[in-house]
Design an enzyme around this catalytic site. Structure first.
Site, short mmCIF file in Angstrom:
data_model
loop_
_atom_site.label_atom_id
_atom_site.label_comp_id
_atom_site.label_asym_id
_atom_site.label_seq_id
_atom_site.Cartn_x
_atom_site.Cartn_y
_atom_site.Cartn_z
N TYR A 174 50.12 61.51 15.76
CA TYR A 174 51.03 62.26 16.65
C TYR A 174 52.49 61.95 16.36
CZ TYR A 174 46.83 63.68 18.98
OH TYR A 174 45.61 64.25 19.22
N GLU A 198 49.36 58.65 4.05
CA GLU A 198 48.24 58.47 5.00
C GLU A 198 47.12 57.70 4.28
OE1 GLU A 198 47.23 59.09 8.26
OE2 GLU A 198 45.44 58.11 7.44
N ASN A 220 39.48 62.54 18.44
CA ASN A 220 39.58 62.32 19.90
C ASN A 220 38.99 63.48 20.70
OD1 ASN A 220 41.69 64.23 20.29
ND2 ASN A 220 43.24 62.70 19.85
N MET A 244 41.66 65.52 25.30
CA MET A 244 42.20 65.55 26.68
C MET A 244 43.70 65.36 26.63
SD MET A 244 39.46 63.54 29.02
CE MET A 244 40.26 63.73 30.60
N GLU A 290 37.67 59.49 33.45
CA GLU A 290 37.31 60.73 32.77
C GLU A 290 35.81 60.94 32.90
OE1 GLU A 290 38.65 60.51 28.67
OE2 GLU A 290 36.80 61.44 27.98
N HIS A 305 42.28 53.62 23.16
CA HIS A 305 43.69 53.91 23.46
C HIS A 305 44.61 52.71 23.19
CE1 HIS A 305 42.15 57.00 26.69
NE2 HIS A 305 41.95 57.42 25.46
N GLY A 317 52.42 55.22 19.05
CA GLY A 317 51.94 54.56 20.24
C GLY A 317 52.34 53.10 20.36
N ASN A 365 45.09 59.49 29.62
CA ASN A 365 44.90 59.52 28.16
C ASN A 365 46.27 59.66 27.49
OD1 ASN A 365 42.88 60.90 29.87
ND2 ASN A 365 41.62 60.63 28.08
N PHE A 370 47.81 60.71 24.30
CA PHE A 370 48.50 61.35 23.17
C PHE A 370 49.62 62.31 23.58
CE2 PHE A 370 44.71 64.41 22.74
CZ PHE A 370 45.40 65.58 23.02
P1 FAE Z 1 47.40 57.71 15.18
O1 FAE Z 1 47.06 59.06 15.69
O2 FAE Z 1 46.37 56.64 15.25
O3 FAE Z 1 47.89 57.88 13.67
C1 FAE Z 1 48.19 56.80 12.83
C2 FAE Z 1 47.83 57.17 11.39
O4 FAE Z 1 48.39 56.19 10.50
C3 FAE Z 1 46.32 57.18 11.13
O5 FAE Z 1 45.96 58.41 10.52
C4 FAE Z 1 46.11 55.99 10.18
O6 FAE Z 1 45.05 56.18 9.25
C5 FAE Z 1 47.45 55.89 9.47
N1 FAE Z 1 47.76 54.54 8.96
C6 FAE Z 1 47.57 53.36 9.57
N2 FAE Z 1 48.01 52.32 8.80
C7 FAE Z 1 48.53 52.90 7.66
C8 FAE Z 1 49.13 52.38 6.48
N3 FAE Z 1 49.32 51.06 6.32
N4 FAE Z 1 49.50 53.25 5.51
C9 FAE Z 1 49.30 54.59 5.66
N5 FAE Z 1 48.73 55.14 6.76
C10 FAE Z 1 48.35 54.31 7.76
O7 FAE Z 1 48.70 57.11 15.90
N6 FAE Z 1 43.90 60.32 23.55
C11 FAE Z 1 44.12 61.31 24.44
O8 FAE Z 1 45.26 61.50 24.89
N7 FAE Z 1 43.10 62.13 24.84
C12 FAE Z 1 41.82 61.96 24.39
O9 FAE Z 1 40.91 62.72 24.77
C13 FAE Z 1 41.56 60.89 23.49
N8 FAE Z 1 40.30 60.64 23.04
C14 FAE Z 1 40.10 59.67 22.08
C15 FAE Z 1 38.83 59.48 21.55
C16 FAE Z 1 38.63 58.58 20.51
C17 FAE Z 1 37.25 58.36 19.97
C18 FAE Z 1 39.74 57.85 19.98
C19 FAE Z 1 39.56 56.89 18.83
C20 FAE Z 1 41.00 58.03 20.50
C21 FAE Z 1 41.20 58.93 21.55
N9 FAE Z 1 42.46 59.14 22.09
C22 FAE Z 1 42.66 60.11 23.04
C23 FAE Z 1 43.62 58.34 21.66
C24 FAE Z 1 44.58 59.09 20.73
O10 FAE Z 1 43.87 59.70 19.67
C25 FAE Z 1 45.61 58.07 20.20
O11 FAE Z 1 46.31 57.55 21.31
C26 FAE Z 1 46.60 58.71 19.24
O12 FAE Z 1 45.95 59.25 18.11
C27 FAE Z 1 47.65 57.69 18.77
O13 FAE Z 1 48.68 58.40 18.10
P2 FAE Z 1 49.64 57.65 17.09
O14 FAE Z 1 50.61 58.63 16.57
O15 FAE Z 1 50.17 56.42 17.74
#
Ligand code: FAE
Length: 510
Positions: free
Chosen positions: A28, A48, A126, A129, A366, A451, A479, A489, A491
């Protein structure tokens, strides 16, 4: 018709390249940064560590089904580690080939942190939500941020950018795939709890057509944890598609950043491992970037910054790096319903509602699906609670890894808060907790979080817009900025904060 999955360029990144902006991670925060910088006329390269997820496997599908995990499902594991590990006394995990799959179950001493891996980050795995916190709770979520601006400008902008929409209540009332949610509502209301609908990024028109059989099924085939083949508006279909359309954003998948350090002539030297699908490093390259955005997620960004500070690569970072990490108070549980209260064998994998007991009991639960394909007579919940504990990342030089000091026992306040809802519902309904989902005779899923939040907190490790102290041109935009809890939640809040911060950064720094 299914939304098309745009192809995000598999851009070459030759060693020695000089870049105006490098973004680490495509979740995000990273996607917002890339789009807005590109719209301001800046060329952006994103790296990525996960795969690009735009090529179907031998079965013709990009992603595996939740009930049939395979090589695509987990990040570099030889055995699955499913959040719900057992059912009716049987363990559910099974052996799989080691592969750069889409869901990472990253294990620290006291907690397993689930994260998405691939272009689109957490949006790939995810539940979609898309919840804006209640305004009165925002002061505790981001105490240094102007709430008026967030609720008037940046939350609406984030919701629009993410394609957030609401299920049609009339359809929901009669759809067999939401019987589980209606049972959840009945039980919540009979115990006097507010039951609230929450928006989602799933395409509801598509889901309604899934229900009639007009299009290939995704949510109604139980797809979620290991990716959705149709219907969900992941970042690939929203922010990243818009970013790519500017012609200024390129993405290199299977590229993992391992180091960022000041470059001799200005800017930053970034070291990157190129991976194959076994996780092996096939090449290591060095590029230079004038500005670097850390968007590797709370865990990825915190791990990088903690190590780079401790090993002297980024000596100017302050003592707040690695601190203020929380699990958003996640805890799971199931309830066993009476035989006259079935939850349905067809369950949409996209949640639509929750029980809001935040004010009185510190929990927002939820009403989650159990898309097993059979009648389970179970209600399943992921609670977000006001857990006060915060953990810290540290560098263990001897072991060569970053550690997190979260303790499993720190989930007890979350369990107590979740019990303010479910003890009451069980008493009213004459029902009991399920004890077979997380092991043998274990009620609470207290070993995990979906989360992760914090580790480079806004206004502490960075200034009030995500600029890292001590190193001009380095930013955190994911995050990791949020101090451990969003009350719902996370995101939408991560996206809205990124929208707010990047606007100021573009105006003032570029
Ligand atoms: P994120 O989306 O995790 O992106 C970080 C990216 O950086 C990833 O693609 C990594 O692979 C990449 N990365 C990491 N280290 C490196 C590196 N050294 N070099 C290159 N790339 C790297 O971060 N949230 C909601 O609001 N609603 C939901 O319904 C919900 N359901 C979820 C269900 C599951 C099963 C999971 C796992 C999470 C859920 N979440 C939900 C949480 C939400 O997906 C999460 O808070 C966000 O994706 C975090 O966003 P960021 O941008 O912080």
């Amino acid at each position: 018709m299914a939304l098309p999955v745009p192809s995000v360029s598999a851009a070459p990144l030759p060693p020695g390249t000089r870049l105006p902006v490098l973004v680490i991670g495509t979740g995000y925060g990273g996607s917002v940064a890339a789009l807005r910088l590109a719209q301001a006329g800046v060329d952006v390269h994103m790296v990525e560590m996960g795969m690009s997820w735009d090529t179907p496997g031998p079965d013709g599908r990009v992603f595996a089904n939740t009930t049939r995990p395979d090589y695509r499902s987990f990040w570099l594991r030889t055995r699955t580690k499913q959040p719900l590990s057992n059912f009716l006394g049987f363990p559910l995990d099974k052996d799989i080939p080691r592969y750069t799959g889409v869901l990472d179950a990253e294990e620290f001493g006291g907690i397993t942190v689930y994260q998405g891996r691939g272009v689109g980050g957490g949006s790939l795995v995810n539940g979609g939500m898309a919840v804006t916190p209640r305004r009165e709770n925002f002061g505790a979520v981001l105490p240094t941020v102007n709430a008026d601006e967030m609720y008037e400008v940046y939350y609406p902008r984030a919701n629009a950018g993410l394609g957030v929409n609401q299920v049609d209540p009339d359809w929901w009332e009669s759809a067999p795939c939401y019987q589980y949610a209606r049972v959840g509502r009945k039980h919540a209301r009979r115990s006097g709890f507010p039951f609230v609908f929450v928006p989602n990024v799933y395409d509801w028109d598509y889901m309604e057509r899934e229900a009639t059989g007009a299009v290939p099924k995704s949510a109604l085939a139980g797809e979620v944890l290991y990716g959705n083949n149709h219907g969900k508006k992941t970042l690939r279909k929203t922010y990243l598609a818009e970013a790519e359309a500017t012609g200024r954003v390129s993405v290199s998948a299977l590229h993992k950043v391992t180091s960022v350090a000041p470059a001799p002539g200005g800017g930053y030297t970034v070291l990157i491992d190129e991976l194959d699908t076994t996780g092996a490093t096939t090449a290591t390259k060095s590029v230079t970037a004038d500005r670097v955005f850390f968007a590797a997620g709370s865990i990825g960004t915190s791990k990088l910054l903690t190590r780079l500070k401790a090993t002297g690569a980024l000596p100017g970072l302050n003592g707040e790096i690695g601190k203020g990490w929380g699990d958003n108070g996640n805890v799971m549980c199931g309830r066993a319903n009476h035989l006259w209260d079935p939850t349905g064998k067809l369950q949409s994998s996209m949640p639509t509602a929750g029980i809001d007991n935040w004010e009185a009991g510190g929990a927002f639960a939820e009403v989650a699906p159990l898309p097993t394909g059979i009648e389970t007579y179970a209600s399943f919940y992921l609670s977000i609670t006001k857990n006060p504990h915060r953990a810290e990342f540290t560098w263990n030089a001897a072991a060569g890894r970053v550690e997190l000091n979260w303790q499993t026992a720190w989930k007890q306040p979350s369990i107590d808060m979740a019990k303010t809802i479910f003890d009451k519902i069980n008493a009213k309904e004459g029902t009991i907790y399920r004890t077979d989902f997380f092991g043998f005779y274990k009620i609470w899923g207290d070993h995990l979080t979906y989360h992760p939040l914090g580790g480079a907190v806004l206004g502490r490790a960075t200034d009030n817009y995500g600029r890292l102290h001590g190193h001009p041109g380095l930013y955190v935009i994911d995050g990791a900025l949020i101090p451990g809890n969003t009350s719902v939640n996370p995101f939408v809040t991560i996206t809205a904060l990124a929208e707010r911060n990047i606007e100021t950064i573009i105006a003032a720094d570029l």
